[in-house]
Design an enzyme around this catalytic site. Structure first.
Site, PDB file in Angstrom:
ATOM      1  N   GLY A 220      -4.229   6.107  11.577  1.00  0.00           N
ATOM      2  CA  GLY A 220      -2.870   5.989  12.269  1.00  0.00           C
ATOM      3  C   GLY A 220      -2.374   7.183  13.172  1.00  0.00           C
ATOM      4  O   GLY A 220      -2.086   7.224  14.249  1.00  0.00           O
TER       5      GLY A 220
ATOM      6  N   TYR B 129      -4.429  21.844  -3.300  1.00  0.00           N
ATOM      7  CA  TYR B 129      -4.765  20.613  -2.858  1.00  0.00           C
ATOM      8  C   TYR B 129      -4.565  19.634  -4.216  1.00  0.00           C
ATOM      9  O   TYR B 129      -3.483  18.830  -4.379  1.00  0.00           O
ATOM     10  CB  TYR B 129      -6.069  20.361  -2.208  1.00  0.00           C
ATOM     11  CG  TYR B 129      -6.248  18.734  -1.864  1.00  0.00           C
ATOM     12  CD1 TYR B 129      -5.432  18.129  -1.026  1.00  0.00           C
ATOM     13  CD2 TYR B 129      -7.255  18.112  -2.392  1.00  0.00           C
ATOM     14  CE1 TYR B 129      -5.581  16.451  -0.915  1.00  0.00           C
ATOM     15  CE2 TYR B 129      -7.385  16.822  -2.383  1.00  0.00           C
ATOM     16  CZ  TYR B 129      -6.575  15.868  -1.491  1.00  0.00           C
ATOM     17  OH  TYR B 129      -6.909  14.951  -1.301  1.00  0.00           O
TER      18      TYR B 129
ATOM     19  N   HIS C 214       5.424  12.389   5.563  1.00  0.00           N
ATOM     20  CA  HIS C 214       4.810  11.259   5.583  1.00  0.00           C
ATOM     21  C   HIS C 214       5.265  10.531   4.146  1.00  0.00           C
ATOM     22  O   HIS C 214       5.067   9.316   4.074  1.00  0.00           O
ATOM     23  CB  HIS C 214       3.499  11.367   5.656  1.00  0.00           C
ATOM     24  CG  HIS C 214       3.292  11.577   7.309  1.00  0.00           C
ATOM     25  ND1 HIS C 214       2.887  10.696   8.273  1.00  0.00           N
ATOM     26  CD2 HIS C 214       3.135  12.716   7.868  1.00  0.00           C
ATOM     27  CE1 HIS C 214       2.772  11.215   9.534  1.00  0.00           C
ATOM     28  NE2 HIS C 214       2.957  12.424   9.171  1.00  0.00           N
TER      29      HIS C 214
ATOM     30  N   ASP D 267       6.078   4.081  -1.654  1.00  0.00           N
ATOM     31  CA  ASP D 267       5.423   4.432  -0.582  1.00  0.00           C
ATOM     32  C   ASP D 267       6.285   5.197   0.347  1.00  0.00           C
ATOM     33  O   ASP D 267       7.418   4.488   0.805  1.00  0.00           O
ATOM     34  CB  ASP D 267       4.621   3.064  -0.229  1.00  0.00           C
ATOM     35  CG  ASP D 267       3.116   3.544   0.444  1.00  0.00           C
ATOM     36  OD1 ASP D 267       3.012   4.697   0.872  1.00  0.00           O
ATOM     37  OD2 ASP D 267       2.482   2.633   0.310  1.00  0.00           O
TER      38      ASP D 267
ATOM     39  N   LEU E  71       1.104   1.644   6.075  1.00  0.00           N
ATOM     40  CA  LEU E  71       0.644   1.038   7.156  1.00  0.00           C
ATOM     41  C   LEU E  71      -0.087  -0.083   7.212  1.00  0.00           C
ATOM     42  O   LEU E  71      -0.203  -0.974   8.042  1.00  0.00           O
ATOM     43  CB  LEU E  71      -0.051   2.442   8.087  1.00  0.00           C
ATOM     44  CG  LEU E  71       0.467   3.534   8.239  1.00  0.00           C
ATOM     45  CD1 LEU E  71      -0.260   4.654   8.655  1.00  0.00           C
ATOM     46  CD2 LEU E  71       1.671   3.266   9.071  1.00  0.00           C
TER      47      LEU E  71
ATOM     48  N   GLU F 142      -0.513  -3.253   9.801  1.00  0.00           N
ATOM     49  CA  GLU F 142      -1.713  -3.692  10.488  1.00  0.00           C
ATOM     50  C   GLU F 142      -2.224  -5.064  10.165  1.00  0.00           C
ATOM     51  O   GLU F 142      -2.611  -5.700  11.019  1.00  0.00           O
ATOM     52  CB  GLU F 142      -2.752  -2.813   9.718  1.00  0.00           C
ATOM     53  CG  GLU F 142      -2.688  -1.132  10.097  1.00  0.00           C
ATOM     54  CD  GLU F 142      -3.485  -0.282   9.256  1.00  0.00           C
ATOM     55  OE1 GLU F 142      -3.581   1.026   9.726  1.00  0.00           O
ATOM     56  OE2 GLU F 142      -4.303  -0.783   8.636  1.00  0.00           O
TER      57      GLU F 142
HETATM   58  O1  LIG Z   1      -5.511  13.744   2.333  1.00  0.00           O
HETATM   59  P1  LIG Z   1      -5.667  12.756   1.062  1.00  0.00           P
HETATM   60  O2  LIG Z   1      -5.120  13.283  -0.268  1.00  0.00           O
HETATM   61  O3  LIG Z   1      -6.872  12.044   0.727  1.00  0.00           O
HETATM   62  O4  LIG Z   1      -4.475  11.344   1.192  1.00  0.00           O
HETATM   63  C1  LIG Z   1      -4.337  10.746   2.380  1.00  0.00           C
HETATM   64  C2  LIG Z   1      -3.134  10.681   3.053  1.00  0.00           C
HETATM   65  O5  LIG Z   1      -2.164  10.065   2.273  1.00  0.00           O
HETATM   66  C3  LIG Z   1      -0.849  10.043   2.477  1.00  0.00           C
HETATM   67  O6  LIG Z   1      -0.197   9.074   3.276  1.00  0.00           O
HETATM   68  C4  LIG Z   1       1.151   8.864   3.947  1.00  0.00           C
HETATM   69  O7  LIG Z   1       1.202   8.582   5.235  1.00  0.00           O
HETATM   70  C5  LIG Z   1       1.319   7.645   5.688  1.00  0.00           C
HETATM   71  C6  LIG Z   1       1.495   7.590   7.286  1.00  0.00           C
HETATM   72  O8  LIG Z   1       2.756   8.099   7.607  1.00  0.00           O
HETATM   73  C7  LIG Z   1       2.296   6.500   5.045  1.00  0.00           C
HETATM   74  O9  LIG Z   1       2.167   5.153   5.546  1.00  0.00           O
HETATM   75  C8  LIG Z   1       2.130   6.561   3.640  1.00  0.00           C
HETATM   76  O10 LIG Z   1       2.988   5.986   2.812  1.00  0.00           O
HETATM   77  C9  LIG Z   1       1.927   8.033   2.959  1.00  0.00           C
HETATM   78  O11 LIG Z   1       1.643   7.876   1.714  1.00  0.00           O
HETATM   79  C10 LIG Z   1      -0.231  11.689   2.986  1.00  0.00           C
HETATM   80  O12 LIG Z   1       0.952  11.442   3.476  1.00  0.00           O
HETATM   81  C11 LIG Z   1      -1.210  12.168   3.729  1.00  0.00           C
HETATM   82  O13 LIG Z   1      -0.786  13.711   3.827  1.00  0.00           O
HETATM   83  C12 LIG Z   1      -2.648  12.184   3.149  1.00  0.00           C
HETATM   84  O14 LIG Z   1      -3.435  12.692   3.996  1.00  0.00           O
HETATM   85  O1  LIG Z   2     -11.350   0.782   4.043  1.00  0.00           O
HETATM   86  C1  LIG Z   2     -10.058   1.189   4.294  1.00  0.00           C
HETATM   87  C2  LIG Z   2      -9.029   0.919   4.088  1.00  0.00           C
HETATM   88  C3  LIG Z   2      -8.031   1.140   4.615  1.00  0.00           C
HETATM   89  N1  LIG Z   2      -7.995   2.029   5.507  1.00  0.00           N
HETATM   90  C4  LIG Z   2      -6.615   2.563   6.395  1.00  0.00           C
HETATM   91  O2  LIG Z   2      -5.992   3.332   5.385  1.00  0.00           O
HETATM   92  C5  LIG Z   2      -4.683   3.697   5.976  1.00  0.00           C
HETATM   93  C6  LIG Z   2      -3.751   3.629   4.636  1.00  0.00           C
HETATM   94  O3  LIG Z   2      -2.481   4.027   5.032  1.00  0.00           O
HETATM   95  P1  LIG Z   2      -1.104   3.586   4.485  1.00  0.00           P
HETATM   96  O4  LIG Z   2      -0.078   4.109   5.057  1.00  0.00           O
HETATM   97  O5  LIG Z   2      -0.974   2.264   4.007  1.00  0.00           O
HETATM   98  O6  LIG Z   2      -1.257   4.469   2.866  1.00  0.00           O
HETATM   99  P2  LIG Z   2      -1.689   5.987   2.519  1.00  0.00           P
HETATM  100  O7  LIG Z   2      -3.166   5.962   2.008  1.00  0.00           O
HETATM  101  O8  LIG Z   2      -1.297   6.743   3.614  1.00  0.00           O
HETATM  102  O9  LIG Z   2      -0.997   6.322   1.354  1.00  0.00           O
HETATM  103  C7  LIG Z   2      -4.379   2.310   6.823  1.00  0.00           C
HETATM  104  O10 LIG Z   2      -4.404   2.851   8.083  1.00  0.00           O
HETATM  105  C8  LIG Z   2      -5.597   1.626   6.870  1.00  0.00           C
HETATM  106  O11 LIG Z   2      -6.126   1.062   7.708  1.00  0.00           O
HETATM  107  C9  LIG Z   2      -9.350   2.528   6.175  1.00  0.00           C
HETATM  108  O12 LIG Z   2      -9.332   3.246   7.147  1.00  0.00           O
HETATM  109  N2  LIG Z   2     -10.240   1.781   5.560  1.00  0.00           N
END
Ligand SMILES: O=P(O)(O)OC[C@H]1O[C@H](O[C@H]2O[C@H](CO)[C@@H](O)[C@H](O)[C@H]2O)[C@H](O)[C@@H](O)[C@@H]1O
Ligand SMILES: O=c1ccn([C@@H]2O[C@H](COP(=O)(O)OP(=O)(O)O)[C@@H](O)[C@H]2O)c(=O)[nH]1
Ligand SMILES: [Mg+2]
Length: 724
Positions: free
Chosen positions: A30, A86, A164, A371, A375, A379
């Site tokens: 997104g 990280y 986020h 959360d 997203l 979706e």
């Molecule tokens: O980079 P990772 O450690 O693999 O984690 C993936 C991402 O997760 C988090 O997502 C957040 O952002 C979303 C969009 O704003 C939101 O919908 C969700 O509730 C959050 O958890 C994190 O903020 C990212 O920095 C990470 O890259």
């Molecule tokens: O097999 C998958 C399952 C999920 N998503 C994507 O992962 C994102 C999850 O974002 P969300 O904000 O719900 O949670 P986060 O992982 O960022 O905490 C969404 O855009 C999903 O479409 C994806 O690309 N492939």
């Protein structure tokens, strides 16, 4: 031409090893889609970690080149960086803290050092690309220190930050030993955005309590800048999901998958592997549904997609085992030859297949324990083009603030979740459509492109507001002009407020005694000009503090005046009727008794309720209460209630500094007039000044004065300059 730089921990690509070489897979996430309209333009660029460790310099050079074509620049992290920055500080300290999982928090000074080091690494990488007037938009909790690091080197840059994930209550943030540094780091930005109003108010309260930065209506007053804090709920690329759901390819997957689940009702859950997502709790709720409703056996199944994430972190490893166990248990207990209750996938799916899952599911069960936004639920809604289907959504997800037409549940209330699923399964079609329609309308309007636009517009607005304020700054040029005009003057007068202007605030007001430097400044000035200390303080204190100085004094906002030639005698400038005081004092005393730390200051014409020493938060609360109480009483007495710096003052409205200053200048001709003050009481002085006067307000609040000056220290510098 200035450019825009996007910065996030991860770049919108993933870098994979394959046969000794690297391969890029662009991310369709997104954020990447939303920001595509920005970083792909002109000279703009996205800076971040490519998501893998690369040690070989040749390979690094190759990656830099390839990314350059994609308008990206990598920040390479070493193995230690990944482990300590990280996995460590970001995901074992900040992530659990910000999601209220304090039991998983680790306080490791080495991880903190790595966090500082890697934020600096990002800063250095940005500085290689950034010019002094560029716009830099930083994303998320991995880079909290970066805004201030950049600000120190690029004081005029436009810096924005978006978080986020949730921002927790002060009670949680205070547990982190490095909380003050983290918040100060964020305050390097001009605009700080969160998904929800709750995140933003938690942040403002933490910054107030921990860093002592006060705020009003989302504007933080930092030392020499205002910072705007606001809520910007992130949207999705609505049209992309709606279009994909109807595409040929997705429909062929729907058909293929559909054959395997036949006419069962489908419950869809999609998350990254994360304890914040409440995956075990959800399986248990599904288990309870099957326990309580035998009639559903064979008729409903759950499709559960868990995307691998952070699997080196202990708590995530344990979570994976727990989920495996729970799924094994429920399937082994209930499965039949033609029915499996949980279809469990531990992997990610390509977009077209994901879209098919959204399209074919009857219910999306999105029940995170916490959360930032989520997203997936948005979706799902965008993919339901025939408007049937039900969203069950946790009230702990940021998205729940917008999607009020979902069935909202508390994910900790297992029976509540069970009932929600049961009700969703039997929800009439017209109700499904009505709810879905209303959610779709909102998601269409606030899509990710609108999110970017609103954020960027707001950033523009803050910068303009800052410019307005600093354009009135007393810089070196203005100082020189004031000095020259003073030097030329034959008859000069200076109105100087005391607290907050000539000296800083003290928790005990009686201790804010003038120091030697200040006495020296006042003495030197009084030899060259008419100096008037114009204060709200009582006459006895002022008289004592400036005894022996050849100056004029106005006390209690203009009730009393002492001219330098009057030697010791105060003259009553305004008739005071104080019959009202007994009633008001009683009320104030009641609020003192209820509020430890509060006290009353009594002056001839006013009563002041001080709350500087009261527990922060409580002081404000009581002040508001007292304010409305006093306002009600004031009407009957022709009194005015005014809010000052940690005080509430009630007085006669016709007595003010402006009136006193005007009276002081009556019949005289001055060719230099200067007035300096720091709060609302000084605004009366500023308003009363003739056109040719210099009026200066300390701090960057909106003012009638024609200039602003940063601090008490700078006021003293200016005054010293006049006598030099
Ligand atoms: O980079 P990772 O450690 O693999 O984690 C993936 C991402 O997760 C988090 O997502 C957040 O952002 C979303 C969009 O704003 C939101 O919908 C969700 O509730 C959050 O958890 C994190 O903020 C990212 O920095 C990470 O890259
Ligand atoms: O097999 C998958 C399952 C999920 N998503 C994507 O992962 C994102 C999850 O974002 P969300 O904000 O719900 O949670 P986060 O992982 O960022 O905490 C969404 O855009 C999903 O479409 C994806 O690309 N492939
Ligand atoms: Mg003052």
């Amino acid at each position: 031409m200035s450019k825009t730089i996007i910065v996030s921990n991860r770049l919108p690509i993933s870098l994979r090893h394959r046969n000794g070489r690297f391969e890029f897979k662009p991310s369709a996430g997104g954020l990447a889609t939303g920001l595509g309209s920005i970083y792909k333009e002109g000279d703009n660029i996205w800076i971040g970690w490519p998501g893998n460790t690369v040690d070989d310099p040749e390979q690094r050079a190759e990656i830099i080149l390839e990314l350059h074509d994609l308008k990206m620049a990598p920040v390479f992290l070493s193995k230690e960086d990944v482990e300590e920055f990280y996995e460590g500080f970001s995901n074992e300290t900040l992530w659990p803290a910000f999601h209220y999982f304090t039991q998983y928090m680790i306080y490791n000074p080495e991880h903190w050092e790595a966090y500082v080091r890697v934020n600096q690494k990002f800063c250095d990488a940005i500085l290689k690309k950034a010019g002094p007037d560029d716009t830099i938009w930083i994303h998320d909790y991995q880079l909290l220190l970066l805004p201030q690091m950049l600000r120190e080197v690029l004081p005029n840059a436009t810096i924005a930050f978006f978080q986020h994930i949730p921002f927790p209550s002060y009670e949680i943030i205070r547990m982190i030993p490095w909380r003050k540094e983290l918040l100060a780091g964020m305050c390097g930005a001009d605009l700080i955005g969160f998904h929800t109003y709750d995140d933003m108010r938690h942040f403002l309260s933490a910054v107030g309590r921990i860093n002592g930065l006060s705020s009003e209506s989302g504007y933080i007053q930092a030392e020499n800048r205002i910072i705007n804090v606001d809520s910007f709920p992130m949207g999705i690329d609505y049209d992309k999901f709606a279009k994909q759901a109807k595409s040929k390819r997705t429909l062929s997957f729907v058909e293929e998958f559909g054959k395997q689940v036949e006419d069962q009702k489908l419950l869809l859950t999609i998350d990254r592997l994360d304890y914040s997502k409440g995956i075990p709790q959800r399986i248990q709720a599904f288990n309870q549904l099957l326990e309580q409703h035998k009639e559903l056996h064979g008729k409903v199944s759950m499709i559960m997609i868990v995307v691998p994430s952070r699997d080196k972190v202990q708590s995530y490893k344990e979570l994976k085992e727990e989920i495996d166990l729970l799924v094994g248990r429920i399937n082994s207990e209930y499965s039949t030859l033609n029915w499996v209750p949980v279809h469990y996938f531990y992997r990610s799916f390509p977009f077209e297949e994901l879209s098919a899952f959204y399209n074919m599911s009857d219910i999306a069960l999105v029940t995170p324990l916490r959360d930032g936004m989520n997203l997936v639920c948005k979706e799902f809604v965008a993919s339901k083009t025939d408007q049937t289907g039900v969203l069950i959504l946790s009230e702990m997800a940021g998205a729940s603030k917008e999607l009020q037409d979902a069935i909202l549940v508390n994910p900790n209330d297992r029976q509540g979740v069970v009932d929600a699923i049961f009700n969703a399964l039997s929800m009439p079609l017209d109700e499904q459509i009505a709810r879905m329609n209303s959610m779709q309308e909102s998601l269409k309007k606030y899509d990710v492109f609108q999110w970017v636009k609103v954020f960027m517009d707001r950033l523009d607005h803050v910068k303009k507001k800052q410019e307005e304020l600093t354009s009135k700054d007393v810089d070196t040029k203005v100082m020189n002009e004031i000095q020259a005009s003073f030097k030329k003057a034959k008859k000069a007068i200076l109105f100087l407020d005391y607290d907050g202007t000539l000296t800083g605030f003290h928790s005990d007001p009686q201790k804010a005694v003038p120091d030697d430097e200040l006495r020296g400044i006042v003495k030197d000035l009084s030899e060259l000009a008419q100096v008037v200390i114009i204060s709200g303080r009582d006459k006895d204190t002022l008289g004592r503090w400036f005894e022996g100085q050849h100056i004029d004094m106005i006390a209690e906002h203009g009730v009393w005046v002492k001219k330098k030639e009057d030697k010791g005698d105060w003259e009553l400038y305004a008739e005071v009727e104080d019959g009202w005081k007994d009633d008001i004092r009683k009320v104030m005393e009641y609020y003192v008794l209820r509020t430890p730390g509060a006290f009353i200051e009594e002056k001839h014409h006013s009563l002041v309720w001080h709350y500087r020493k009261v527990e922060s938060g409580l002081g404000d609360l009581r002040m508001r209460e007292l304010f409305s109480h006093l306002k009600y009483m004031a009407r009957g007495h022709n009194l005015q209630v005014l809010e000052g710096n940690m005080v509430l003052e009630i007085k006669r409205p016709d007595i003010n500094k402006g009136r006193a200053a005007t009276a002081m200048m009556k019949g005289m001709e001055y060719d230099f007039i200067l007035a300096i003050g720091d709060d609302w009481t000084d605004e009366d002085t500023f308003k009363a000044m003739p056109k040719n006067a210099y009026s200066i307000r300390v701090g960057y609040a909106y003012t009638q004065a024609n200039f602003n000056i940063k601090s008490v220290k700078q006021v003293r510098q200016l005054l010293q300059k006049l006598t030099s």
